[in-house]
Design an enzyme around this catalytic site. Structure first.
Site, PDB file in Angstrom:
ATOM      1  N   GLU A 199      53.658  89.906 102.749  1.00  0.00           N
ATOM      2  CA  GLU A 199      54.633  88.928 102.289  1.00  0.00           C
ATOM      3  C   GLU A 199      56.030  89.358 102.772  1.00  0.00           C
ATOM      4  O   GLU A 199      56.156  90.349 103.474  1.00  0.00           O
ATOM      5  CB  GLU A 199      54.586  88.817 100.760  1.00  0.00           C
ATOM      6  CG  GLU A 199      53.239  88.278 100.285  1.00  0.00           C
ATOM      7  CD  GLU A 199      53.262  87.792  98.838  1.00  0.00           C
ATOM      8  OE1 GLU A 199      54.345  87.426  98.350  1.00  0.00           O
ATOM      9  OE2 GLU A 199      52.197  87.777  98.211  1.00  0.00           O
ATOM     10  N   LYS A 229      58.923  85.147 107.392  1.00  0.00           N
ATOM     11  CA  LYS A 229      57.926  86.206 107.587  1.00  0.00           C
ATOM     12  C   LYS A 229      57.743  86.523 109.076  1.00  0.00           C
ATOM     13  O   LYS A 229      56.694  86.998 109.492  1.00  0.00           O
ATOM     14  CB  LYS A 229      56.597  85.806 106.939  1.00  0.00           C
ATOM     15  CG  LYS A 229      56.721  85.778 105.410  1.00  0.00           C
ATOM     16  CD  LYS A 229      55.429  86.069 104.693  1.00  0.00           C
ATOM     17  CE  LYS A 229      54.461  84.938 104.734  1.00  0.00           C
ATOM     18  NZ  LYS A 229      53.247  85.228 103.960  1.00  0.00           N
TER      19      LYS A 229
END
Ligand SMILES: [Zn+2]
Length: 267
Positions: free
Chosen positions: A3, A59
């Site tokens: 994450e 990300k």
């Protein structure tokens, strides 16, 4: 799946190791990832140029060479880098090998091949990230307005908030005292404010924990994105709630993902 805090940790580790080094040879080993890895000719604009910085956007990791083109990396579910002193024999699941001017080798491995490597420019527009000054109650209120989807699905929607995944979404909702399966449009202004603050606090604490886990010259391998974070509800199904110590943590499925919450603390 890494994450935002995990991707950020790797970006910081790469920045510490790669600053002022450069890619002297681009060796594509097994090009089939989610997108085809560029070949050496397509990557010419990012080879033999000094690495100025490594940044994270959502990300994605961007390696910046000070020119028009950057190297954009997405780790997908299982992507990771290995930085070695010499060119290694062969890594399992290796897709790209970059020989560096310093004599070291940076190898990208990805067993499940959901990652991607592209030569690109920085995105002109980017989605709000869960940080102070970016994610605001006013923004989240508009995003929630009239929406029937669950609040957990909404805050995990990468077009609404970039980088919030299953672990940190569950922890943020627990901290804010909001059930993950509540319709997003049912949240009251006070709850939106609490949730906003919770998302920011949870992500900022994890980002800090990730950076704190790195040394001055961090090792770069499949463990770089693995650091200790305390989770209170995520993956705690059937455990006693750590806040009220009255209820056991329940699990529901939301958008195909397991979602843990305390039925006593979260309304
Ligand atoms: Zn509780």
């Amino acid at each position: 799946m890494p994450e935002l805090p995990e991707v950020n940790t790797l970006a910081v580790a790469l920045a510490r190791q790669l600053h002022n080094d450069s890619i002297s040879s681009w060796q594509r080993l097994s090009p089939k990832l989610r997108k085809l890895i560029p070949d050496a000719a397509e990557a010419a604009s990012v080879t033999c140029r000094k690495i100025k910085s490594v940044k994270r956007v959502a990300k994605n990791i961007f390696i910046d060479f000070g020119g028009q083109h950057l190297l954009k990396i997405h780790l997908g579910m299982t992507g990771y880098f290995c930085l070695t002193r010499q060119q290694p024999e062969a890594f399992k699941h290796a897709h790209l090998q970059l020989l560096l001017a310093s004599g070291r080798t940076l190898t990208f491995c990805d067993p499940r091949r959901f990652g991607s490597i592209e030569v690109t420019s920085l995105p002109a527009a980017r989605v709000v990230e869960p940080f102070a000054g970016e994610l605001t109650p006013a923004y989240l209120k508009v995003a929630c307005g009239g929406r029937e989807c669950s609040i957990k699905a909404l805050i995990m929607d990468q077009q609404v908030i970039a980088g919030l995944g299953n672990i940190y979404a569950a922890e943020s909702l627990f901290k804010a005292g909001i059930r993950p399966d509540r319709p997003a449009g049912s949240l009251k202004p006070g709850e939106i404010k609490k949730l906003c603050a919770a998302c920011i606090a949870v992500i900022e604490a994890a980002v800090k924990a990730g950076i704190d886990s790195l040394g001055e010259r961090p090792e770069i391998n499949d463990q770089t994105t693995h650091f200790d974070i305390e989770t209170l509800v995520y993956d705690q199904h059937d455990e006693l709630c750590p806040k009220c110590r009255k209820s056991r943590i329940k699990m529901v499925r939301i958008s195909g993902r397991s979602s843990c919450f305390c039925p006593n603390c979260q309304k």
